[in-house]
Motif scaffolding. Structure first.
Motif, PDB file in Angstrom:
ATOM      1  N   GLU A 191      -3.595  14.670  -4.904  1.00 48.37           N
ATOM      2  CA  GLU A 191      -2.310  14.963  -4.251  1.00 48.37           C
ATOM      3  C   GLU A 191      -1.218  15.172  -5.298  1.00 48.37           C
ATOM      4  O   GLU A 191      -0.419  16.100  -5.180  1.00 48.37           O
ATOM      5  CB  GLU A 191      -1.911  13.827  -3.311  1.00 48.37           C
ATOM      6  CG  GLU A 191      -2.688  13.808  -2.021  1.00 48.37           C
ATOM      7  CD  GLU A 191      -2.290  12.637  -1.125  1.00 48.37           C
ATOM      8  OE1 GLU A 191      -1.151  12.141  -1.235  1.00 48.37           O
ATOM      9  OE2 GLU A 191      -3.135  12.229  -0.315  1.00 48.37           O
ATOM     10  N   SER A 192      -1.192  14.339  -6.315  1.00 48.73           N
ATOM     11  CA  SER A 192      -0.186  14.468  -7.373  1.00 48.73           C
ATOM     12  C   SER A 192      -0.299  15.821  -8.062  1.00 48.73           C
ATOM     13  O   SER A 192       0.703  16.494  -8.308  1.00 48.73           O
ATOM     14  CB  SER A 192      -0.349  13.348  -8.403  1.00 48.73           C
ATOM     15  OG  SER A 192      -0.132  12.102  -7.817  1.00 48.73           O
ATOM     16  N   THR A 193      -1.519  16.220  -8.359  1.00 45.35           N
ATOM     17  CA  THR A 193      -1.753  17.517  -9.004  1.00 45.35           C
ATOM     18  C   THR A 193      -1.305  18.653  -8.101  1.00 45.35           C
ATOM     19  O   THR A 193      -0.626  19.584  -8.546  1.00 45.35           O
ATOM     20  CB  THR A 193      -3.258  17.675  -9.344  1.00 45.35           C
ATOM     21  OG1 THR A 193      -3.638  16.629 -10.242  1.00 45.35           O
ATOM     22  CG2 THR A 193      -3.541  19.012  -9.981  1.00 45.35           C
ATOM     23  N   LEU A 194      -1.641  18.576  -6.839  1.00 46.09           N
ATOM     24  CA  LEU A 194      -1.304  19.644  -5.895  1.00 46.09           C
ATOM     25  C   LEU A 194       0.200  19.722  -5.622  1.00 46.09           C
ATOM     26  O   LEU A 194       0.758  20.813  -5.533  1.00 46.09           O
ATOM     27  CB  LEU A 194      -2.071  19.451  -4.590  1.00 46.09           C
ATOM     28  CG  LEU A 194      -3.583  19.645  -4.702  1.00 46.09           C
ATOM     29  CD1 LEU A 194      -4.278  19.129  -3.461  1.00 46.09           C
ATOM     30  CD2 LEU A 194      -3.919  21.100  -4.951  1.00 46.09           C
ATOM     31  N   TYR A 195       0.846  18.585  -5.474  1.00 42.66           N
ATOM     32  CA  TYR A 195       2.293  18.575  -5.206  1.00 42.66           C
ATOM     33  C   TYR A 195       3.065  19.323  -6.289  1.00 42.66           C
ATOM     34  O   TYR A 195       4.001  20.058  -5.996  1.00 42.66           O
ATOM     35  CB  TYR A 195       2.839  17.150  -5.119  1.00 42.66           C
ATOM     36  CG  TYR A 195       2.552  16.439  -3.818  1.00 42.66           C
ATOM     37  CD1 TYR A 195       2.696  17.069  -2.587  1.00 42.66           C
ATOM     38  CD2 TYR A 195       2.152  15.110  -3.811  1.00 42.66           C
ATOM     39  CE1 TYR A 195       2.430  16.410  -1.396  1.00 42.66           C
ATOM     40  CE2 TYR A 195       1.885  14.436  -2.632  1.00 42.66           C
ATOM     41  CZ  TYR A 195       2.036  15.097  -1.426  1.00 42.66           C
ATOM     42  OH  TYR A 195       1.776  14.439  -0.255  1.00 42.66           O
ATOM     43  N   GLU A 196       2.664  19.119  -7.529  1.00 40.32           N
ATOM     44  CA  GLU A 196       3.361  19.761  -8.643  1.00 40.32           C
ATOM     45  C   GLU A 196       3.301  21.282  -8.563  1.00 40.32           C
ATOM     46  O   GLU A 196       4.198  21.964  -9.040  1.00 40.32           O
ATOM     47  CB  GLU A 196       2.772  19.297  -9.974  1.00 40.32           C
ATOM     48  CG  GLU A 196       3.092  17.858 -10.307  1.00 40.32           C
ATOM     49  CD  GLU A 196       2.491  17.427 -11.624  1.00 40.32           C
ATOM     50  OE1 GLU A 196       2.429  18.255 -12.548  1.00 40.32           O
ATOM     51  OE2 GLU A 196       2.076  16.257 -11.714  1.00 40.32           O
ATOM     52  N   LEU A 197       2.237  21.815  -7.970  1.00 36.10           N
ATOM     53  CA  LEU A 197       2.070  23.268  -7.891  1.00 36.10           C
ATOM     54  C   LEU A 197       2.796  23.883  -6.702  1.00 36.10           C
ATOM     55  O   LEU A 197       2.926  25.101  -6.621  1.00 36.10           O
ATOM     56  CB  LEU A 197       0.576  23.614  -7.843  1.00 36.10           C
ATOM     57  CG  LEU A 197      -0.184  23.276  -9.118  1.00 36.10           C
ATOM     58  CD1 LEU A 197      -1.682  23.475  -8.905  1.00 36.10           C
ATOM     59  CD2 LEU A 197       0.317  24.106 -10.286  1.00 36.10           C
ATOM     60  N   ARG A 198       3.231  23.080  -5.761  1.00 34.96           N
ATOM     61  CA  ARG A 198       3.984  23.548  -4.590  1.00 34.96           C
ATOM     62  C   ARG A 198       3.282  24.710  -3.868  1.00 34.96           C
ATOM     63  O   ARG A 198       3.883  25.741  -3.592  1.00 34.96           O
ATOM     64  CB  ARG A 198       5.391  23.952  -4.991  1.00 34.96           C
ATOM     65  CG  ARG A 198       6.183  22.847  -5.598  1.00 34.96           C
ATOM     66  CD  ARG A 198       7.609  23.277  -5.842  1.00 34.96           C
ATOM     67  NE  ARG A 198       8.317  22.433  -6.769  1.00 34.96           N
ATOM     68  CZ  ARG A 198       8.801  21.225  -6.518  1.00 34.96           C
ATOM     69  NH1 ARG A 198       8.610  20.687  -5.358  1.00 34.96           N
ATOM     70  NH2 ARG A 198       9.446  20.540  -7.431  1.00 34.96           N
ATOM     71  N   LEU A 199       2.017  24.501  -3.531  1.00 33.70           N
ATOM     72  CA  LEU A 199       1.229  25.530  -2.860  1.00 33.70           C
ATOM     73  C   LEU A 199       1.484  25.571  -1.364  1.00 33.70           C
ATOM     74  O   LEU A 199       1.241  26.574  -0.717  1.00 33.70           O
ATOM     75  CB  LEU A 199      -0.263  25.291  -3.119  1.00 33.70           C
ATOM     76  CG  LEU A 199      -0.676  25.286  -4.586  1.00 33.70           C
ATOM     77  CD1 LEU A 199      -2.118  24.853  -4.720  1.00 33.70           C
ATOM     78  CD2 LEU A 199      -0.451  26.650  -5.197  1.00 33.70           C
ATOM     79  N   THR A 200       1.923  24.455  -0.815  1.00 37.57           N
ATOM     80  CA  THR A 200       2.166  24.336   0.615  1.00 37.57           C
ATOM     81  C   THR A 200       3.141  23.189   0.849  1.00 37.57           C
ATOM     82  O   THR A 200       3.403  22.405  -0.065  1.00 37.57           O
ATOM     83  CB  THR A 200       0.847  24.083   1.381  1.00 37.57           C
ATOM     84  OG1 THR A 200       1.099  24.080   2.776  1.00 37.57           O
ATOM     85  CG2 THR A 200       0.198  22.777   0.976  1.00 37.57           C
ATOM     86  N   GLU A 201       3.634  23.096   2.051  1.00 39.18           N
ATOM     87  CA  GLU A 201       4.484  21.961   2.402  1.00 39.18           C
ATOM     88  C   GLU A 201       3.709  20.916   3.187  1.00 39.18           C
ATOM     89  O   GLU A 201       4.231  19.857   3.510  1.00 39.18           O
ATOM     90  CB  GLU A 201       5.695  22.446   3.199  1.00 39.18           C
ATOM     91  CG  GLU A 201       6.617  23.293   2.345  1.00 39.18           C
ATOM     92  CD  GLU A 201       7.895  23.671   3.069  1.00 39.18           C
ATOM     93  OE1 GLU A 201       8.251  23.006   4.059  1.00 39.18           O
ATOM     94  OE2 GLU A 201       8.524  24.639   2.621  1.00 39.18           O
ATOM     95  N   LEU A 204      -9.928  17.252 -10.268  1.00 39.57           N
ATOM     96  CA  LEU A 204      -9.128  18.437  -9.988  1.00 39.57           C
ATOM     97  C   LEU A 204      -7.989  18.496 -11.005  1.00 39.57           C
ATOM     98  O   LEU A 204      -7.350  17.489 -11.277  1.00 39.57           O
ATOM     99  CB  LEU A 204      -8.561  18.357  -8.570  1.00 39.57           C
ATOM    100  CG  LEU A 204      -7.823  19.579  -8.056  1.00 39.57           C
ATOM    101  CD1 LEU A 204      -8.759  20.774  -7.982  1.00 39.57           C
ATOM    102  CD2 LEU A 204      -7.232  19.291  -6.688  1.00 39.57           C
ATOM    103  N   THR A 205      -7.780  19.670 -11.563  1.00 42.55           N
ATOM    104  CA  THR A 205      -6.685  19.862 -12.521  1.00 42.55           C
ATOM    105  C   THR A 205      -5.838  21.044 -12.065  1.00 42.55           C
ATOM    106  O   THR A 205      -6.258  21.826 -11.205  1.00 42.55           O
ATOM    107  CB  THR A 205      -7.221  20.172 -13.928  1.00 42.55           C
ATOM    108  OG1 THR A 205      -7.949  21.408 -13.885  1.00 42.55           O
ATOM    109  CG2 THR A 205      -8.113  19.046 -14.454  1.00 42.55           C
ATOM    110  N   LYS A 206      -4.668  21.184 -12.657  1.00 46.90           N
ATOM    111  CA  LYS A 206      -3.810  22.329 -12.338  1.00 46.90           C
ATOM    112  C   LYS A 206      -4.536  23.633 -12.650  1.00 46.90           C
ATOM    113  O   LYS A 206      -4.440  24.594 -11.889  1.00 46.90           O
ATOM    114  CB  LYS A 206      -2.514  22.262 -13.142  1.00 46.90           C
ATOM    115  CG  LYS A 206      -1.564  21.195 -12.701  1.00 46.90           C
ATOM    116  CD  LYS A 206      -0.312  21.233 -13.568  1.00 46.90           C
ATOM    117  CE  LYS A 206       0.573  20.058 -13.272  1.00 46.90           C
ATOM    118  NZ  LYS A 206       1.761  20.036 -14.134  1.00 46.90           N
ATOM    119  N   GLU A 207      -5.250  23.656 -13.751  1.00 46.78           N
ATOM    120  CA  GLU A 207      -5.977  24.870 -14.142  1.00 46.78           C
ATOM    121  C   GLU A 207      -7.057  25.222 -13.118  1.00 46.78           C
ATOM    122  O   GLU A 207      -7.218  26.388 -12.760  1.00 46.78           O
ATOM    123  CB  GLU A 207      -6.598  24.704 -15.543  1.00 46.78           C
ATOM    124  CG  GLU A 207      -5.586  24.579 -16.664  1.00 46.78           C
ATOM    125  CD  GLU A 207      -4.916  23.198 -16.763  1.00 46.78           C
ATOM    126  OE1 GLU A 207      -3.821  23.136 -17.351  1.00 46.78           O
ATOM    127  OE2 GLU A 207      -5.457  22.206 -16.232  1.00 46.78           O
TER     128      GLU A 207
END
Length: 138
Positions: free
Chosen positions: A21-31, A120-123
């Motif tokens: 979740e932390s990784t995904l939140y940083e990318l702002r892919l969805t709300e 899971l990573t940002k990359e």
């Protein structure tokens, strides 16, 4: 990067979910970020959030395979019974550390977009987004 209607993390490990979740939140892919601890819970959540999803703005499911109650393979089997509109508005990516070769072979029978190794990573999520959500691939 394109917006998607929701991301559903399906994993029984709270620590893994927190890190993902932390990784995904940083990318702002969805709300809309959702977490399920097993496949049964994920199916219920998927039916609820697919109301606002479309093939153009799908729900991304990041699915662990080893879980109690309903594991990833059982989730994939049950996913086949969901309404066609839900299936079309869902992109499933397996998120696992390793899998038995028999399970890997069985995955060909199910509508998964791909597989990503944990963690899971940002990359990795950026690559998933580019491969499965770019306009030319949709």
């Amino acid at each position: 990067m394109p917006q998607i209607s929701a991301i559903l993390l399906v994993d029984d490990d709270p620590s893994t979910n927190f890190l993902n979740e932390s990784t995904l939140y940083e990318l702002r892919l969805t709300e809309k970020y959702l977490t399920a601890s097993n496949g049964e819970e994920a199916l219920r959540m998927l039916q609820e959030c697919s109301v606002s999803a479309t093939p153009e703005q799908p729900v991304l499911v990041l699915l662990d395979m080893a879980m109690p109650v309903m594991n990833g393979m059982e989730f994939l089997e049950a996913f086949h019974d969901l309404p066609q509109a839900v299936q079309q508005a869902t992109v499933i990516v397996i998120l696992a550390m390793s899998m038995p070769s028999g399970d890997l072979a069985r995955l060909e029978d199910y509508p998964i977009a791909g597989m990503v190794s944990k963690p899971l990573t940002k990359e990795k999520i950026t690559t998933v987004m580019q491969l499965y959500f770019s306009q030319q691939n949709r």
